[in-house]
Design a protein around this motif. Sequence first.
Motif, PDB file in Angstrom:
ATOM      1  N   GLN A  33       0.422  -1.091  -0.170  1.00  0.00           N
ATOM      2  CA  GLN A  33      -0.038  -0.136  -0.007  1.00  0.00           C
ATOM      3  C   GLN A  33       0.894   1.508   0.294  1.00  0.00           C
ATOM      4  O   GLN A  33       0.832   2.066  -0.642  1.00  0.00           O
ATOM      5  N   LYS A  34       2.015   1.182   0.266  1.00  0.00           N
ATOM      6  CA  LYS A  34       2.478   2.139   0.948  1.00  0.00           C
ATOM      7  C   LYS A  34       4.097   2.806   0.203  1.00  0.00           C
ATOM      8  O   LYS A  34       4.818   3.604   0.056  1.00  0.00           O
ATOM      9  N   VAL A  54       5.299   6.517  -0.417  1.00  0.00           N
ATOM     10  CA  VAL A  54       4.520   7.719  -0.244  1.00  0.00           C
ATOM     11  C   VAL A  54       3.532   7.995   0.846  1.00  0.00           C
ATOM     12  O   VAL A  54       3.416   8.704   0.786  1.00  0.00           O
ATOM     13  N   SER A  55       4.294   6.903   1.902  1.00  0.00           N
ATOM     14  CA  SER A  55       3.924   7.019   3.535  1.00  0.00           C
ATOM     15  C   SER A  55       4.536   8.580   3.818  1.00  0.00           C
ATOM     16  O   SER A  55       3.664   8.953   5.166  1.00  0.00           O
ATOM     17  N   ILE A  56       5.457   8.293   3.667  1.00  0.00           N
ATOM     18  CA  ILE A  56       6.389   9.783   4.337  1.00  0.00           C
ATOM     19  C   ILE A  56       6.755  10.948   3.544  1.00  0.00           C
ATOM     20  O   ILE A  56       7.697  10.448   2.718  1.00  0.00           O
ATOM     21  N   LEU A  57       6.483  12.067   3.903  1.00  0.00           N
ATOM     22  CA  LEU A  57       6.776  13.268   2.792  1.00  0.00           C
ATOM     23  C   LEU A  57       8.166  13.743   3.728  1.00  0.00           C
ATOM     24  O   LEU A  57       7.026  14.593   4.775  1.00  0.00           O
ATOM     25  N   ASN A  84      -0.080   8.669  -9.000  1.00  0.00           N
ATOM     26  CA  ASN A  84      -1.500   7.456  -8.492  1.00  0.00           C
ATOM     27  C   ASN A  84      -1.074   7.101  -7.793  1.00  0.00           C
ATOM     28  O   ASN A  84      -2.655   6.886  -6.326  1.00  0.00           O
ATOM     29  N   LYS A  85      -0.454   6.237  -7.119  1.00  0.00           N
ATOM     30  CA  LYS A  85       0.032   5.576  -5.901  1.00  0.00           C
ATOM     31  C   LYS A  85       0.059   7.051  -4.479  1.00  0.00           C
ATOM     32  O   LYS A  85      -0.630   6.058  -3.174  1.00  0.00           O
ATOM     33  N   PHE A  86       0.738   8.284  -4.831  1.00  0.00           N
ATOM     34  CA  PHE A  86       0.730   8.789  -3.515  1.00  0.00           C
ATOM     35  C   PHE A  86      -0.953   9.145  -3.399  1.00  0.00           C
ATOM     36  O   PHE A  86      -1.350   9.148  -2.416  1.00  0.00           O
ATOM     37  N   ASN A  87      -1.379   9.728  -4.293  1.00  0.00           N
ATOM     38  CA  ASN A  87      -2.747   9.991  -4.034  1.00  0.00           C
ATOM     39  C   ASN A  87      -3.891   9.443  -3.307  1.00  0.00           C
ATOM     40  O   ASN A  87      -4.805   8.993  -2.675  1.00  0.00           O
TER      41      ASN A  87
END
Length: 91
Positions: A33-34, A54-57, A84-87
């Motif tokens: 998922q991340k 994509v879980s940590i910005l 797309n994955k981030f969103n």
Amino acid sequence: MVIFKISDESFALLEVLGVYSYKEKFDKDWYKQKLYEIQDWKKAGLKTRSFVDVSILFDAPLAEIMQSQKLGKLSQNDIAGLINKFNEYNK
């Protein structure tokens, strides 16, 4: 790190994880998922199969980003896939 320009002075960074050997944990749903798997990792200048978390910005000042070493650039396909994955992850 993958760097996204938000504005002239604002940037967001995502961590790139190089994978030297595929681990079973990558098959677990919570991990899938991340992570976005970079499809064109060789074209991007990476040496191994790589994923973007994509879980940590992260946040960094412009001066620090400008001094960092640039390895390459993501393909248009990977840019779209990563966005797309981030969103999807951040719904």
